[in-house]
Write a protein that holds these residues in place. Structure first.
Motif, mmCIF file in Angstrom:
data_model
loop_
_atom_site.group_PDB
_atom_site.id
_atom_site.type_symbol
_atom_site.label_atom_id
_atom_site.label_comp_id
_atom_site.label_asym_id
_atom_site.label_seq_id
_atom_site.Cartn_x
_atom_site.Cartn_y
_atom_site.Cartn_z
ATOM 1 N N ILE A 172 88.290 26.641 78.398
ATOM 2 C CA ILE A 172 88.637 28.031 78.074
ATOM 3 C C ILE A 172 88.737 28.209 76.560
ATOM 4 C CG2 ILE A 172 90.386 29.840 78.306
ATOM 5 C CD1 ILE A 172 91.090 28.728 80.991
ATOM 6 N N VAL A 227 84.772 34.801 78.432
ATOM 7 C CA VAL A 227 85.024 34.259 79.766
ATOM 8 C C VAL A 227 84.749 35.357 80.795
ATOM 9 C CG1 VAL A 227 86.726 33.262 81.335
ATOM 10 C CG2 VAL A 227 86.736 32.626 78.905
ATOM 11 N N LEU A 235 94.482 32.904 83.277
ATOM 12 C CA LEU A 235 93.270 32.376 82.647
ATOM 13 C C LEU A 235 92.742 33.334 81.582
ATOM 14 C CD1 LEU A 235 91.373 30.973 85.777
ATOM 15 C CD2 LEU A 235 92.531 29.649 84.006
ATOM 16 N N ALA A 284 92.418 32.778 77.560
ATOM 17 C CA ALA A 284 91.150 32.984 76.853
ATOM 18 C C ALA A 284 91.337 33.902 75.656
ATOM 19 C CB ALA A 284 90.113 33.562 77.811
#
Length: 316
Positions: free
Chosen positions: A131, A137, A155, A159
Motif C-alpha cells: 500500500i 489504490v 486500507l 493509502a
C-alpha cells in the motif's frame, strides 16, 4: 519516498467462461442450445482493470486471493503474463478459485458466479508495504467480498496517509440492498459505477444517471458514471461533465467498464483535466469490446489516443 508502483489493485480475480449470444430464451430440462462463440478468459472486475492499466503502461501490482488449484494458477499466470505483479495474490489451500459464467444476449448479459475465495479475501491479504508503495489504490466488486469490504475503509485511509489516491468500482450487489458504503466513500477519491449501479447507490431519489452522480459526489468522491451507448459522465460536487460514446463495432462488452476504469485512473495519474480523462477512459472502454472477453482487446495508450483522433474527439 518514491512509489514503486503506479497502481495497486485489490479485489476479485477468476476465470470467466463467456458463451453467447443467446438468440432465444435459456432452456432447462437438459436441452442443449448452440451459440456462436465460447471463450475462457481472465475475469473479475479488479483483475480486468489491472490488466487494462498495465496495457496502458502503468506499473501495476495486484492483491487478493484465489484457490491453490488449476483455476487459481491460470489466474496468477495470466495476470503475470499481462505484466501485473502477482506477489500478493495468495493461493488458498482450503477454498476454490471463484468461477464465473457469462451468458451474453445482444447488448445484455447474465452473470453466474461461484464465490470460492471471495468470501475470505480480506485486508490481511494486502501487505502494508505494498500500500505504501503505490501512487493509487483501486478496489472492485465491493459487495462480493464482505471481509474485504469491512477492511477497505482502513486500507484506503492508509493509502491516503502515504500520499496515494483511491478509487472504487462497487459492481453489482447480489443482495439488492446497496447499503453500508458511507465509511469507504469517505476515503474514496473516485467512484466508478455504471449508470444502473449509480442510481441504486444514490437511492430512490435519483431518477437519472446525472442526478445519481450529483448525489453521490455530494457524499465525497468524484463520481464517474459509465453510461453505455450514451457515453459517460462525471460530477465533482460542483459541475457535471459528459462525453458521448465513441463509435466501435462491439463483439463483446464484458469488462468494458473495467477497461474504462483503467483508462480513467491512468489519465488522472497523468494529470489530465477531467473532460480529457473522461474521453480517454471512454476510448479505452470502447476499444476493449473489439474481441470476446475482458482483456484480449484492451488498448495501449497510443491506440486509445489514435482512436480519439480518428473519431474527432479532442485530445490534449
Amino acid at each position: 519516498m518514491p512509489h514503486r508502483y503506479d497502481l495497486l489493485v485489490i479485489g476479485d480475480a477468476n476465470p470467466d467462461v463467456i458463451v453467447g449470444p443467446l438468440t432465444e430464451p435459456l432452456a432447462f430440462d437438459q436441452r442443449e442450445q448452440l451459440v456462436d462463440t465460447g471463450s475462457l478468459t481472465l475475469g473479475g472486475s479488479a483483475a480486468i482493470m489491472a490488466c487494462g492499466a498495465a496495457r496502458l503502461g502503468l506499473k501495476v501490482a495486484f492483491a487478493g486471493r484465489v484457490g491453490d488449484d488449476d483455476a487459481g494458477h491460470y489466474v496468477r499466470d495470466t495476470l503475470a503474463g499481462h505484466g501485473v505483479d502477482t506477489g500478493a495474490l495468495h493461493l488458498d489451500p482450503a477454498l476454490p478459485t471463484p468461477m464465473t459464467v457469462v451468458l451474453t444476449q445482444y447488448e445484455d448479459r447474465a452473470v453466474l458466479t461461484s464465490p470460492g475465495t471471495l468470501t475470505t479475501t480480506s485486508g490481511a491479504d494486502v501487505p502494508a508495504g505494498l500500500i505504501a508503495a503505490a501512487r493509487h489504490v483501486h478496489s472492485a466488486s465491493y459487495f462480493l467480498q464482505p471481509r474485504l469490504a469491512a477492511d477497505l475503509p482502513d486500507l484506503f485511509r492508509t493509502a491516503r496517509s502515504h500520499g496515494a489516491t483511491t478509487s472504487l468500482d462497487t459492481q453489482d450487489d447480489p443482495s439488492g440492498t446497496w447499503t453500508g458504503l458511507d465509511a469507504v466513500l469517505a476515503g474514496t477519491d473516485i467512484l466508478l459505477p455504471n449508470a444502473a449501479e449509480a442510481r441504486r447507490l444514490a437511492g430512490p431519489q435519483a431518477r437519472t444517471p446525472e442526478e445519481a452522480a450529483g448525489l453521490l459526489a455530494a457524499r465525497g468522491p468524484l463520481t464517474v458514471v459509465k453510461n453505455g451507448a450514451d457515453g459517460a459522465l462525471c460530477h465533482d460536487g460542483r459541475q457535471l461533465l459528459s462525453v458521448p460514446a465513441l463509435p466501435v463495432r462491439p463483439k463483446d462488452t464484458v469488462g468494458a467498464g473495467d477497461s474504462f476504469d483503467a483508462g480513467f485512473v491512468a489519465a488522472t495519474l497523468d494529470g489530465l483535466p477531467l473532460l480529457e480523462a473522461l474521453r480517454f477512459a471512454a476510448a479505452c472502454g470502447a476499444l476493449s469490446t473489439r474481441a470476446h472477453g475482458g482483456t484480449p482487446a484492451q488498448p495501449t495508450r497510443d491506440e486509445a489516443l489514435s482512436h480519439l483522433t480518428r473519431t474527432g474527439a479532442p485530445t490534449s
